[in-house]
Design an enzyme around this catalytic site. Structure first.
Site, mmCIF file in Angstrom:
data_model
loop_
_atom_site.group_PDB
_atom_site.id
_atom_site.type_symbol
_atom_site.label_atom_id
_atom_site.label_comp_id
_atom_site.label_asym_id
_atom_site.label_seq_id
_atom_site.Cartn_x
_atom_site.Cartn_y
_atom_site.Cartn_z
ATOM 1 N N GLU A 216 134.888 29.198 -42.518
ATOM 2 C CA GLU A 216 135.505 28.971 -43.822
ATOM 3 C C GLU A 216 137.011 29.154 -43.642
ATOM 4 O O GLU A 216 137.505 30.289 -43.591
ATOM 5 C CB GLU A 216 134.938 29.940 -44.858
ATOM 6 C CG GLU A 216 133.447 29.782 -45.113
ATOM 7 C CD GLU A 216 133.059 28.444 -45.702
ATOM 8 O OE1 GLU A 216 133.962 27.734 -46.202
ATOM 9 O OE2 GLU A 216 131.870 28.112 -45.684
ATOM 10 N N CYS A 250 142.678 31.022 -50.597
ATOM 11 C CA CYS A 250 142.476 29.880 -49.703
ATOM 12 C C CYS A 250 142.338 28.562 -50.454
ATOM 13 O O CYS A 250 142.659 27.501 -49.916
ATOM 14 C CB CYS A 250 141.261 30.109 -48.806
ATOM 15 S SG CYS A 250 139.708 30.355 -49.698
#
Length: 467
Positions: A216, A250
């Site tokens: 991720e 993010c």
């Protein structure tokens, strides 16, 4: 805030939890449910301590901690508990006529020992959300919290053994040395959240054992705004998503694409939105966080050099404060546009229109998320079909992360694999194929050697029916 680690050292941790898995400790549905409920209890009962740790590490407001960390994990656990039994139920599969009578199905079995390596920006959520999925799938788990969020890391090392089964769940604290030592061990799956550079290191280490990985990662997530929307409303949402956690998210909008006309109208609304969100002064607002450490602060301050600041730009070395900042007249080749910002800086890149915006996005790496503010169905469809990203959000940034039924993950440079809800169970499980056929009647004798002319004709006809 000072906490001493109670985590076990690196060297024996994997054999200890693997022994528990091999003995079948983790595989029963009852054990999985107990762990999920215990994890939920930990989050509720020790909520104030978790809030304190997150404030210590990131200056995170307790309400934001509940919204973006604790609450998201609790929702993930509740969703999983509600559906786990059904997700784990074997699925029947049709059997071709040539094998009849027979039955076929698939079943999910746990992989074994899972390593979860978490980042510092959401040090609780991005540690425990994948851990919840790994436990629900019946695995033993080793957690590696981020050393860059030391208060949260130490708290997890203290609390996890109190709530979860220490035979099969362990916390390892430390930095690069401890992580390197962990990666030398054989795991059955490694789940890493962070940047691409470390992601490559994780993949290299995993390759030695042919260990599957979920990465991720991040990337430059764009937001496109056109003239069909209420720009004041759009500005509030963009500012909220961008400056949450001081931009250290993010999936935050990394940069904004708009025509010169839209940009000119949008900027005053962004200024107003920042003032509204942070009581007129982000520096004194308890709702606005701080940069995690000196290294990140220095990097971000460097990105401001030589830029045209439309609003914000103020910094304070002592508190690692960087004001919510909007930049204009940004050169696409400047450092602020060639690296993931991961901070409270929003560059505006002027484009001629949708065609230019799509071309600009496609020229870069595939982002973790892509956002668009438009009321045009044609524009929305083109963005969906002509770009590639981990996720797309229309009218709102960041929020897709909280939808437990949606997969979360990147594509290309922004990651591989996904999780949340049912996808977590699939990520941390092997889907085993099962075929069962009685010995009598033995219909397979029609395809056994020796192959006579009659059998060959039958087989040819059978293959044509199957094609």
């Amino acid at each position: 805030m000072t906490l001493e680690s109670t985590a076990i050292p690196v060297s024996p941790v994997v054999p200890i939890v693997r022994s528990a898995f091999d003995q079948g400790v983790t595989t029963s549905l009852a054990w999985r449910i107990r762990q999920l409920k215990a994890l939920k209890s930990m989050l509720i009962e020790r909520s104030s301590e978790i809030e304190d740790a997150l404030f210590h590490d990131l200056g995170k407001n307790p309400a934001e901690a509940q919204l973006t960390e604790i609450g998201i994990v609790i929702a993930e656990i509740e969703h999983t508990l509600a559906h786990l039994r059904g997700w784990l139920r074997p699925k029947r599969v049709a059997v071709p006529l040539a094998l009849a009578p027979a039955s076929a199905s698939t079943m999910l079995e746990p992989l074994g020992v899972v390593l979860v390596i978490a980042p510092w920006n959401y040090p609780l959520q991005l540690l425990l959300a994948p851990v919840a999925g790994a436990l629900a799938a019946g695995n033993a788990v080793v957690m590696k919290p981020s050393e860059l969020a030391p208060a949260t890391s130490a708290l997890m090392a203290e609390l996890v053994p109190q709530y979860l089964d220490s035979r099969a769940v362990a916390v390892v604290e430390g930095g690069v040395e401890e992580t390197t030592e962990l990666l030398a061990e054989r795991f059955d799956h490694i789940f890493y959240t962070g940047n691409g550079a470390v992601g490559r290191i994780v993949m290299t280490a995993a390759a030695k054992h042919l260990t599957p990985v979920t990465l991720e990662l991040g990337g430059k997530s764009p937001v496109y705004v056109d003239d069909t929307v209420d720009l004041a409303a759009a500005a509030r949402r963009i500012a909220w998503g961008k400056f949450m956690n001081a931009g250290q998210t993010c999936v935050a909008p990394d940069y904004l694409l708009a025509t010169a006309e839209v940009s000119e109208q949008l900027v005053p609304h962004l200024v107003d939105a920042i003032a509204e969100l942070y009581d007129g002064d982000p520096r004194s607002s308890s709702s606005y966080g701080r940069i995690v450490n000196e290294k990140q602060y220095t990097r971000l301050r460097g990105l401001l050099e030589g830029q045209t600041v439309l609003t914000g730009g103020r910094t304070d070395d002592r508190s690692r404060y960087i004001a919510p900042t909007v930049l204009g007249d940004v050169d696409p080749s400047s450092p602020v546009m060639t690296q993931e910002i991961f901070g409270p800086i929003l560059p505006i890149v002027t484009v001629g229109g949708l065609d230019d915006a799509i071309a600009f996005i496609r020229a870069g790496e595939k982002p973790l998320a892509l956002y668009a503010f438009t009321n045009s169905r044609t524009t929305a469809k083109r963005i969906l079909t002509e770009t590639s990203s981990g996720a797309v959000g229309f009218g709102v940034p960041v929020a897709h992360l909280s939808v437990t039924g949606l997969p979360f993950g990147g594509v290309g440079e922004s990651g591989m694999g996904n999780y949340h809800g049912r996808r977590s169970i699939e990520t941390f499980s092997h889907e085993k194929a099962v075929l069962s056929k009685r010995l009598a009647p033995d219909t397979l004798k029609l395809v056994y050697p020796p192959f006579t002319e009659r059998k060959a004709g039958f087989i040819r006809g059978l293959m044509r029916k199957l094609s």
